[in-house]
Design an enzyme around this catalytic site. Structure first.
Site, PDB file in Angstrom:
ATOM      1  CG  HIS A 185       3.151   6.808   9.994  1.00  9.18           C
ATOM      2  ND1 HIS A 185       2.160   6.104  10.225  1.00  9.18           N
ATOM      3  CD2 HIS A 185       3.613   5.613   8.961  1.00  9.18           C
ATOM      4  CE1 HIS A 185       1.642   5.224   9.632  1.00  9.18           C
ATOM      5  NE2 HIS A 185       2.482   5.068   8.939  1.00  9.18           N
ATOM      6  CG  HIS A 210      -0.284   0.111   2.636  1.00 11.29           C
ATOM      7  ND1 HIS A 210       0.423  -1.041   3.034  1.00 11.29           N
ATOM      8  CD2 HIS A 210      -0.024   1.331   3.276  1.00 11.29           C
ATOM      9  CE1 HIS A 210       0.778  -0.454   4.338  1.00 11.29           C
ATOM     10  NE2 HIS A 210       0.502   0.781   4.474  1.00 11.29           N
TER      11      HIS A 210
END
Length: 316
Positions: free
Chosen positions: A179, A115
């Site tokens: 993140h 992804h």
């Protein structure tokens, strides 16, 4: 002829992670705005820098950089599986040119991407097959990582190649920003996890589902303030964005990946891909970089940003 840059965050939690509906609407609109910029630019070729999350690249052989001559999406996190439209001859020419420029890259005739490469394209166009592509993997998850200086030099070499093609080349990057997904460390993991990090290709559907459930649970814990997961840091993100917009990309050379991980999370080094992309654009001269969207989405464990940049002369 011309280079432009598209950079956007990805997150495995975009579909099922917790976020208010107005945030989801704004994210969808941000990707629509990005798609419009791409369509207006009309690229002949896309060169994309992106990381992997132990789906296509493993410690059995972990390059710092790898150019894909052929590539296939593994179809994780609700992305579609299948071959990417790789411009194979251009990819080979790029790899040769990078070696001649002193950038040691690996080459793959069977690259598998996840992804990290395809999600932003599906969010924009519902497909990752809209444009001929050269995928360039950057190791952002498996220490030791390449330095920010090496990522910048890689980007500059790619930019010189792009200009020499005579094509309209869109340089893309995806990752970050701040993140902190629950990525395991090979130095502290139990033996079964170590084996997955070393050679975990083609997991069973049950193993993939279990892994995805762990990440979904981590997203819920992050929203509740679990101290084991660093919160998204909008101040760090905005400082990083401002530095990209300044064009002073050599300033990134001083960044240390260990420090980035401490401040921006285990996925923070994914911004190596952004530095490479903007460095590619910088070889064409001064540029103007527009921030089309930003939101610190704690439930997605991601500082979600979307940027589009073109040579400064385009805006005069």
């Amino acid at each position: 002829m011309s280079i432009a840059v598209l950079s956007a965050s990805h997150t495995p939690l975009m579909r099922d992670g917790v976020a208010p509906e107005d945030v989801r609407i704004a994210v969808r609109q941000g990707f629509k705005d990005l798609a419009k910029r791409v369509q207006d630019f009309q690229p002949d070729l896309v060169i994309q820098f992106a990381p992997d999350h132990f789906n296509g690249f493993f410690y059995e052989l972990m390059p710092a950089f790898c150019v894909g001559v052929n590539a296939t999406s593994v179809g994780d996190w609700d992305t579609k599986p299948g071959p990417l439209p790789v411009a194979s001859e251009d990819a080979l020419a790029l790899a040769r040119q990078l070696i001649e420029d002193g950038i040691d890259v690996a080459l793959s005739y069977r690259m598998e991407v996840d992804h990290g490469f395809v999600q932003i394209w599906e969010a924009m166009f519902d497909t990752f097959s809209s444009y001929p592509t050269i995928p360039i993997f950057i190791n952002c998850a498996a220490p030791p990582l390449p330095t920010f200086k090496r990522a910048r030099l890689l980007g500059e070499a790619v930019g010189r190649f792009a200009l020499a093609t005579g094509k309209r080349v869109l340089i893309s990057s995806s990752g970050g920003l701040s993140h902190d997904p629950p990525t395991p460390s090979i130095s502290t993991s139990p033996d079964d996890v170590k084996q997955r990090l070393i050679s975990g290709r083609n997991p069973s559907p049950e193993a993939r589902l279990a892994r995805e459930q762990r990440v979904l649970q981590a997203g819920a814990r992050a929203l509740q303030g679990d101290p084991a997961i660093l919160p998204v840091d909008p101040e760090w993100d905005r400082e990083f964005i401002a530095k990209l917009q300044s064009g002073q990309l050599s300033d990134f050379d001083a960044l240390n990946n260990d420090e980035v991980r401490r401040k921006a999370g285990r996925g923070g080094p994914e911004v190596l891909a952004w530095v490479a992309a903007f460095a590619a654009l910088s070889v064409q001269g001064q540029y103007k970089a527009d921030l089309l969207y930003y939101e610190a989405i704690q439930g997605w464990i991601a500082g979600m940003a979307m940027m589009f940049a073109e040579p400064a002369s385009k805006s005069d």
